[in-house]
Write a protein that holds these residues in place. Sequence first.
Motif, short mmCIF file in Angstrom:
data_model
loop_
_atom_site.label_atom_id
_atom_site.label_comp_id
_atom_site.label_asym_id
_atom_site.label_seq_id
_atom_site.Cartn_x
_atom_site.Cartn_y
_atom_site.Cartn_z
N SER A 23 -11.40 -26.23 -6.91
CA SER A 23 -10.54 -25.67 -7.65
C SER A 23 -10.17 -26.80 -8.92
O SER A 23 -9.72 -26.33 -10.17
CB SER A 23 -9.24 -25.26 -7.04
N THR A 26 -12.60 -26.82 -11.58
CA THR A 26 -12.86 -25.67 -12.33
C THR A 26 -11.37 -25.85 -13.21
O THR A 26 -11.80 -25.57 -14.51
CB THR A 26 -12.40 -24.54 -11.41
N ARG A 27 -10.36 -26.37 -12.81
CA ARG A 27 -9.29 -26.49 -13.81
C ARG A 27 -9.49 -27.61 -15.05
O ARG A 27 -9.19 -27.36 -16.18
CB ARG A 27 -8.05 -27.06 -12.92
N ILE A 48 0.24 -29.55 -15.07
CA ILE A 48 -0.90 -28.70 -14.63
C ILE A 48 -1.60 -29.01 -13.38
O ILE A 48 -2.00 -27.92 -12.78
CB ILE A 48 -1.81 -28.75 -15.84
N TYR A 49 -1.95 -30.34 -13.47
CA TYR A 49 -2.63 -30.68 -12.05
C TYR A 49 -1.76 -30.64 -10.81
O TYR A 49 -2.40 -29.99 -9.56
CB TYR A 49 -3.44 -32.07 -12.26
N GLY A 52 -0.78 -26.94 -10.17
CA GLY A 52 -2.04 -26.11 -9.89
C GLY A 52 -2.41 -26.57 -8.47
O GLY A 52 -3.25 -25.55 -7.86
N ASP A 56 -3.54 -23.96 -5.44
CA ASP A 56 -4.59 -24.01 -4.97
C ASP A 56 -4.44 -24.10 -3.40
O ASP A 56 -5.32 -23.62 -2.67
CB ASP A 56 -5.51 -25.38 -5.17
N ARG A 116 -6.29 -16.51 -16.23
CA ARG A 116 -6.98 -16.65 -14.91
C ARG A 116 -7.15 -15.39 -14.59
O ARG A 116 -6.82 -14.25 -15.24
CB ARG A 116 -6.05 -17.49 -13.94
N SER A 201 4.36 -21.20 -12.31
CA SER A 201 3.41 -21.49 -13.46
C SER A 201 3.98 -21.78 -14.56
O SER A 201 3.26 -22.07 -15.48
CB SER A 201 2.13 -20.49 -12.88
N LEU A 212 -3.61 -22.48 -16.84
CA LEU A 212 -4.46 -23.47 -16.35
C LEU A 212 -3.58 -24.06 -15.11
O LEU A 212 -4.26 -24.28 -14.01
CB LEU A 212 -4.31 -24.73 -17.42
N THR A 213 -2.24 -23.64 -14.89
CA THR A 213 -1.72 -24.20 -13.89
C THR A 213 -1.83 -23.16 -12.56
O THR A 213 -1.90 -23.75 -11.30
CB THR A 213 0.05 -24.35 -14.10
N SER A 215 -3.93 -20.64 -9.91
CA SER A 215 -5.17 -20.68 -9.19
C SER A 215 -5.66 -19.19 -9.44
O SER A 215 -5.28 -18.17 -9.38
CB SER A 215 -4.93 -21.01 -7.76
#
Length: 641
Positions: A23, A26-27, A48-49, A52, A56, A116, A201, A212-213, A215
């Motif tokens: 994931s 992918t992000r 974001i990460y 995110g 996930d 998404r 998000s 992007l945040t 899943s």
Amino acid sequence: MKENRANRYSFINLIFWLFLIISAITRTVLLVKSIDTIELSFVEIAKIYLIGAFYDFVSAGYLVIPFVLYLFFMPQKFFSHTAHRYVTYAFTYILLFGAVFLAFSEWFFWEEFSVRFNFIAVDYLVYTKEVIGNIRESYPMGILLSVITAISGVVFYVLYKLDYIEDILNTKSTIKQRLKPTFIYLLIPAISFASVTDNFSKISKNQYNNELTKSGLYSLLAAFRNNMLDYDKFYITDKEESVLANLKKEIDSNSSAFLNSNDITRDIIKSGEEKDYNIVMIVVESLSGKFLKALGAEKELTPNLDSLANESLFFTNYYATGTRTVRGMEAITLSVPPTPGRSIVKRPDNHNMFSSGFIFKNKGYETKFIYGGHGYFDNMNEFFSNNGFDIVDRTDFSDEEDTFHTVWGVCDEDLLNKTLKEADSSYKAHKPFMSFVMTTSNHRPYDYPDGKIDIPSHTGRDGAVKYMDYAIGEFMKKAKDKPWFKNTIFVIVADHCSTSAGKTEIPLDKYRIPMIVYAPEILKAQVVDKVASQIDIMPTLFSVLNWSYKSKFYGSDILSPSFKERALIGTYQKLGLYKENKLVVLSPAKKIKSYEVVEQDLYDTKYKEIQIDRNLEAEIVSYYQGASTLHKKRLDRYEWQ
């Protein structure tokens, strides 16, 4: 080291880590793909990460539920059996393949929609024949599946060489020892289901950052869960009597007289002779305003539409209500705002709505929904056949009439040639006709017959737009030779734009569409720059026809001097009102925001958040709460006389 992982639930840990790593990759790929559109700063990237990764983790919590139960109930003697070893290895590879396949799917979904997984992805799972066919026609599936197989194989080989799975299979445990980890792993999705929403998000004013945040798997599950949204539960509300009073004030016109105190039924009264002009409504797949040179497009892809625009009523400040075909159909046919959740077209209780189809039929018209694909897709046949239209779809095309098709349907030329035949049939029966024609060629895989235009088939959107324009041009040439042409009004309008994602939650440029009303023997050419939307099409046409009728429409006659300019636009969750250069947006959790439109063109919209205008708040609530309440009470149905 082995002692730390020496229990059967280490397999669940493995699933978590593999899912989180894939994931994150992918992000990162999607972030790089959108690098020009996201908000780039250390804080934003960190959000974001980190958030995110949280989504996930939650997604993985849902994913492992069946594996947790399987490991809990699996007796030790079977768990240690040689056959189970082979099953575990096989299943591990299948799981890896599925995770990598999901990552690739996210890439292609993002490329198409810049979001998404959402409602569209849910629909894609329902209509597998069309979607799988579209994928096969659009992408080199053999190569892609080979790449996915190879990547999954490499990861599996690494796990195999590390003896990770072997170590897990050699462990022993009693059912009592398995109680605690089972409880913990099942507690994760239980807590998530009760407390986690996609509100976490919303980290930025830039919608790409917010997407992007998320899943992909969580967003897909959320779309399944939230396919119906109760307005009263999720949005700002007012007293019903105030809502209805405000709504009546907004939709009132000089020619209307309200009949009831509890709904919006009213008589539209016209003096003089009623007309029986034929109507051919060509609803064009994904016809964004940015494609027409007549609206300021950079490329010259639509010479025929541009020429028609110069000879027509040309609406230049016109907006789609939503981002899906069914939203356009709903708005045009029923003249209703885009209520939250699923479109009415796809809801089970959508028969006998107050539909323009019934009004046409009661005026003696033959009404037909003409579609080059299979109308079961998106519930279209069910909706139209129970709301005043006869159905002409792919099953009604002979082999001679179907010269070229994709999985979505016959090419636009074949569709429009069939439309001509249906019009001829009605004319011979001495019946006026109304045809609702839905095109498909401007849809991925962008395939069309060779030799028609100077852009090769299957090379992208530009070619599909130009071919669609060519097909309409050829249709008009043939229509001009028909005896019914002089008595016919042709309406060309989009179902929605070609893209829906933008930096803001409702980017106006992604809703701006053209509308052309062409009838050279009936209507004088004129540019109409009033702000309006798809819900206004039928009231405007009925005014041109000079009809008196009972109405429950939310739209109004755009050509009337008393028309109140505004556009109602939305997603399945966000509900917007664009008026007086301001955009007001309602969101779940009873939120409301207001923006001033600082700058807008065909390609971008810039906003500045401003204080809520209480009059606009009352107006937007009246439209959306009113529409939801009347639908819930079944007061938006057609009452047969």
